[in-house]
Design a protein around this motif. Structure first.
Motif, PDB file in Angstrom:
ATOM      1  N   LYS A 106      68.470  22.559  91.420  1.00 10.09           N
ATOM      2  CA  LYS A 106      68.265  21.127  91.192  1.00 10.09           C
ATOM      3  C   LYS A 106      68.424  20.791  89.716  1.00 10.09           C
ATOM      4  CE  LYS A 106      63.232  21.300  90.711  1.00 10.09           C
ATOM      5  NZ  LYS A 106      61.976  20.782  91.259  1.00 10.09           N
ATOM      6  N   TYR A 107      68.543  19.500  89.485  1.00  6.93           N
ATOM      7  CA  TYR A 107      68.539  18.958  88.125  1.00  6.93           C
ATOM      8  C   TYR A 107      67.293  18.101  87.964  1.00  6.93           C
ATOM      9  CZ  TYR A 107      73.191  20.152  86.421  1.00  6.93           C
ATOM     10  OH  TYR A 107      74.287  20.823  85.953  1.00  6.93           O
ATOM     11  N   ILE A 108      66.733  18.154  86.778  1.00  4.43           N
ATOM     12  CA  ILE A 108      65.662  17.235  86.416  1.00  4.43           C
ATOM     13  C   ILE A 108      66.162  16.442  85.210  1.00  4.43           C
ATOM     14  CG2 ILE A 108      63.303  16.972  85.570  1.00  4.43           C
ATOM     15  CD1 ILE A 108      62.607  19.518  87.101  1.00  4.43           C
ATOM     16  N   VAL A 109      66.167  15.134  85.359  1.00  3.65           N
ATOM     17  CA  VAL A 109      66.600  14.246  84.281  1.00  3.65           C
ATOM     18  C   VAL A 109      65.365  13.532  83.753  1.00  3.65           C
ATOM     19  CG1 VAL A 109      68.093  12.327  83.653  1.00  3.65           C
ATOM     20  CG2 VAL A 109      68.819  13.930  85.447  1.00  3.65           C
ATOM     21  N   ARG A 110      65.161  13.612  82.444  1.00  2.00           N
ATOM     22  CA  ARG A 110      64.017  12.966  81.808  1.00  2.00           C
ATOM     23  C   ARG A 110      64.508  11.908  80.828  1.00  2.00           C
ATOM     24  NH1 ARG A 110      62.809  18.434  81.834  1.00  2.00           N
ATOM     25  NH2 ARG A 110      61.109  18.982  83.246  1.00  2.00           N
ATOM     26  N   LEU A 111      63.968  10.718  80.977  1.00  5.26           N
ATOM     27  CA  LEU A 111      64.314   9.603  80.107  1.00  5.26           C
ATOM     28  C   LEU A 111      63.041   9.039  79.512  1.00  5.26           C
ATOM     29  CD1 LEU A 111      66.620   7.718  82.656  1.00  5.26           C
ATOM     30  CD2 LEU A 111      67.346   9.371  80.935  1.00  5.26           C
ATOM     31  N   LYS A 112      63.108   8.585  78.275  1.00  6.33           N
ATOM     32  CA  LYS A 112      61.969   7.928  77.642  1.00  6.33           C
ATOM     33  C   LYS A 112      62.442   6.700  76.885  1.00  6.33           C
ATOM     34  CE  LYS A 112      58.407  11.336  77.085  1.00  6.33           C
ATOM     35  NZ  LYS A 112      57.493  12.008  76.179  1.00  6.33           N
ATOM     36  N   LYS A 113      61.619   5.671  76.975  1.00  6.85           N
ATOM     37  CA  LYS A 113      61.844   4.450  76.214  1.00  6.85           C
ATOM     38  C   LYS A 113      60.534   4.080  75.529  1.00  6.85           C
ATOM     39  CE  LYS A 113      64.568   1.084  75.034  1.00  6.85           C
ATOM     40  NZ  LYS A 113      65.786   1.355  74.275  1.00  6.85           N
ATOM     41  N   TYR A 114      60.581   4.000  74.196  1.00 10.48           N
ATOM     42  CA  TYR A 114      59.384   3.692  73.415  1.00 10.48           C
ATOM     43  C   TYR A 114      59.292   2.195  73.152  1.00 10.48           C
ATOM     44  CZ  TYR A 114      59.151   8.695  72.607  1.00 10.48           C
ATOM     45  OH  TYR A 114      59.073  10.059  72.793  1.00 10.48           O
TER      46      TYR A 114
END
Length: 115
Positions: A106-114
C-alpha cells in the motif's frame, strides 16, 4: 487534537464524498474559501496518481485537526502509482507538507496545511 476517520470504497464516484468532507472540516478549522478550494484540489490530485477503479479494498482517510494545522493521511491499498510530475508539483504548491510512503502492499500519502 481531534481525529476524523473516513473509509470509502475504491470507486471514483466516492472521491466527491472525500472532497465534501474535507471542505466541511477545513471550514470548521477556520480556513478561508481559497484555501479550502486548494485542499479539495490537492485531494483530487492525490487520487489522480492512483488507478482507483483497479484497487481492491477500501481507502481510508484520516483527518487530524490541530490548532495549528490540518493533517490528512490517505491509506491506499495498492502498490502501483502513476508517476505524474505535474500532479506532484501541484500538490507541493498547494500543501505545506507532502509525503508519500510506500509500504509492502500500500501507499500512505500524508498532507499538511498550516494556518
Amino acid at each position: 487534537m481531534h481525529e476524523i476517520m473516513l473509509t470509502i470504497p475504491s470507486k471514483a464516484e466516492y472521491i466527491m464524498v472525500v472532497r465534501l468532507t474535507l471542505s466541511g472540516i477545513a471550514a470548521r478549522c477556520g480556513f478561508d474559501f481559497e484555501t479550502i478550494e486548494d485542499l479539495k484540489m490537492a485531494i483530487s490530485e492525490v487520487f489522480n496518481l492512483f488507478n482507483i477503479e483497479k484497487i481492491s479494498g477500501q481507502i481510508s482517510i484520516r483527518f487530524e485537526i490541530d490548532k495549528n494545522c490540518l493533517g490528512i493521511e490517505i491509506d491506499i491499498p495498492t502498490d502501483e502509482i502513476n508517476k505524474n510530475e505535474l500532479a506532484e508539483v501541484i500538490l507541493k504548491t498547494l500543501m505545506d507538507d507532502v509525503e508519500f510512503e510506500k509500504l509492502q502492499d500500500k501507499y500512505i500519502v500524508r498532507l499538511k496545511k498550516y494556518h
